[in-house]
Design a protein around this motif. Structure first.
Motif, PDB file in Angstrom:
ATOM      1  N   CYS A  43      -2.938  23.966  -5.274  1.00 27.58           N
ATOM      2  CA  CYS A  43      -3.629  23.416  -4.197  1.00 27.58           C
ATOM      3  C   CYS A  43      -3.326  22.568  -3.121  1.00 27.58           C
ATOM      4  N   CYS A  97      -2.932  18.657  -9.891  1.00 26.79           N
ATOM      5  CA  CYS A  97      -3.343  19.732 -10.544  1.00 26.79           C
ATOM      6  C   CYS A  97      -2.564  20.349 -11.618  1.00 26.79           C
ATOM      7  N   ASN A 130      -1.050  20.529  -2.418  1.00 24.95           N
ATOM      8  CA  ASN A 130      -0.408  19.231  -2.489  1.00 24.95           C
ATOM      9  C   ASN A 130       0.833  19.079  -1.899  1.00 24.95           C
ATOM     10  N   CYS A 140       2.748  22.086  -3.595  1.00 24.41           N
ATOM     11  CA  CYS A 140       1.821  23.160  -4.763  1.00 24.41           C
ATOM     12  C   CYS A 140       1.167  24.252  -4.260  1.00 24.41           C
ATOM     13  N   CYS A 188       2.619  19.619  -9.839  1.00 21.31           N
ATOM     14  CA  CYS A 188       1.835  18.819  -9.095  1.00 21.31           C
ATOM     15  C   CYS A 188       1.082  17.963  -9.960  1.00 21.31           C
TER      16      CYS A 188
HETATM   17 ZN   LIG Z   1      -1.621  21.134  -7.104  1.00 23.43          ZN
END
Ligand SMILES: [Zn+2]
Length: 280
Positions: free
Chosen positions: A140, A122, A142, A137, A119
């Motif tokens: 988080c 993060c 994403n 991800c 990612c």
């Molecule tokens: Zn992430």
């Protein structure tokens, strides 16, 4: 053009499934695609030792007609001798054309998967989304979709004349043999029409008008989606002012004297050829 593979049909809807007989397989190593040494084409099911061994991890890519295309993450033991490593440029001339299109498209997808294993927000390891072609991800949330860079190809015309360019040898060593059209990437926040006007002004210092969209082309060699435009010179003065770190030449040609050659798989070639045959 490279994507014109009729009567074959490219189906990129994301319906991942397991490999089966009749499918084709790509391996990647050191930035190169491994093809079958015996055929010079993507491996077939029959060429791989699936019956006697375990199937390596795989990623479903797309389907053409009934043939599924897969990236196999590791080369099965004993297959090294049967593999032919090739660079993407080999797919410019590979025959048949529908397997060339499959091979370069697969290469772009593989590059995207490789570039998005983690990612960017993060740093956690990503995993394939279950529904869409995207990397998710788990830490988080994403969601990263395939990266495609929009770009324009611009044929600037002035009556029966067309402006052709050549790249500067400083900018593109080895790619200066053929004439090309003006080309450039869209910037964030910019409509393609503005990209056309900006790139022409930057590269050859000329104003243009009457933009006419022609066709688009996925160009996986550089990860682009190209949009081809014709436009007219908005001046009576054809004087070219070259952006010299980008271009080595910008020359006006009469329709009847346009140079032959170039690669028929490219939108650039088709646009030059179309102009050769009459007004556009
Ligand atoms: Zn992430």
């Amino acid at each position: 053009m490279i994507q014109d593979i009729q009567p074959h049909h490219y189906d990129n809807a994301y319906h991942p499934r397991a490999p089966r007989p009749g499918d084709r397989f790509f391996f990647y190593q050191g930035g190169e695609t491994l093809l079958s040494k015996a055929t010079g084409l993507p491996f077939t099911w029959e060429e791989l030792p699936f019956a006697s061994g375990e199937m390596p991890d795989y990623t479903y890519l797309f389907t053409i007609d009934q043939v599924g295309f897969f990236w196999l993450h590791t080369l099965p033991a004993g297959l090294e001798e049967a593999a032919l490593p090739v660079k993407d440029a080999a797919f410019r001339t590979l025959q048949p054309g529908w397997l060339a299109f499959a091979s370069i498209t697969a290469s772009q997808l593989h590059r995207w998967y490789q570039n998005n294993r983690f990612c960017g927000r993060c740093g956690a390891a990503t995993e394939p989304d279950a529904v869409e072609r995207a990397m998710r991800c788990p830490a988080c949330g994403n969601l990263v979709y395939p990266t495609i860079s929009p770009a324009v190809i611009v044929a600037v015309t002035h009556g029966d004349r067309l402006l052709l360019t050549k790249y500067s040898p400083k900018n593109r060593p080895g790619s200066t043999r053929n004439y090309a059209l003006i080309a450039g990437f869209a910037e964030i926040g910019e409509p393609l029409e503005d990209t056309v006007r900006r790139e022409v002004m930057e590269e050859v210092g000329l104003p243009v008008k009457n933009l006419r969209f022609y066709k688009s082309q996925p160009w996986s060699f550089s990860g682009c989606l190209l949009s081809g435009f014709y436009c007219d010179l908005d001046s009576e003065d054809e004087t070219v002012t070259l952006q010299e770190d980008e271009l080595g030449e910008g020359t006006w040609f009469d329709r009847a004297e346009l140079p032959e050659g170039g690669s028929p798989i490219s939108l650039t070639w088709e646009m030059i050829d179309r102009f050769r045959r009459g007004p556009v």
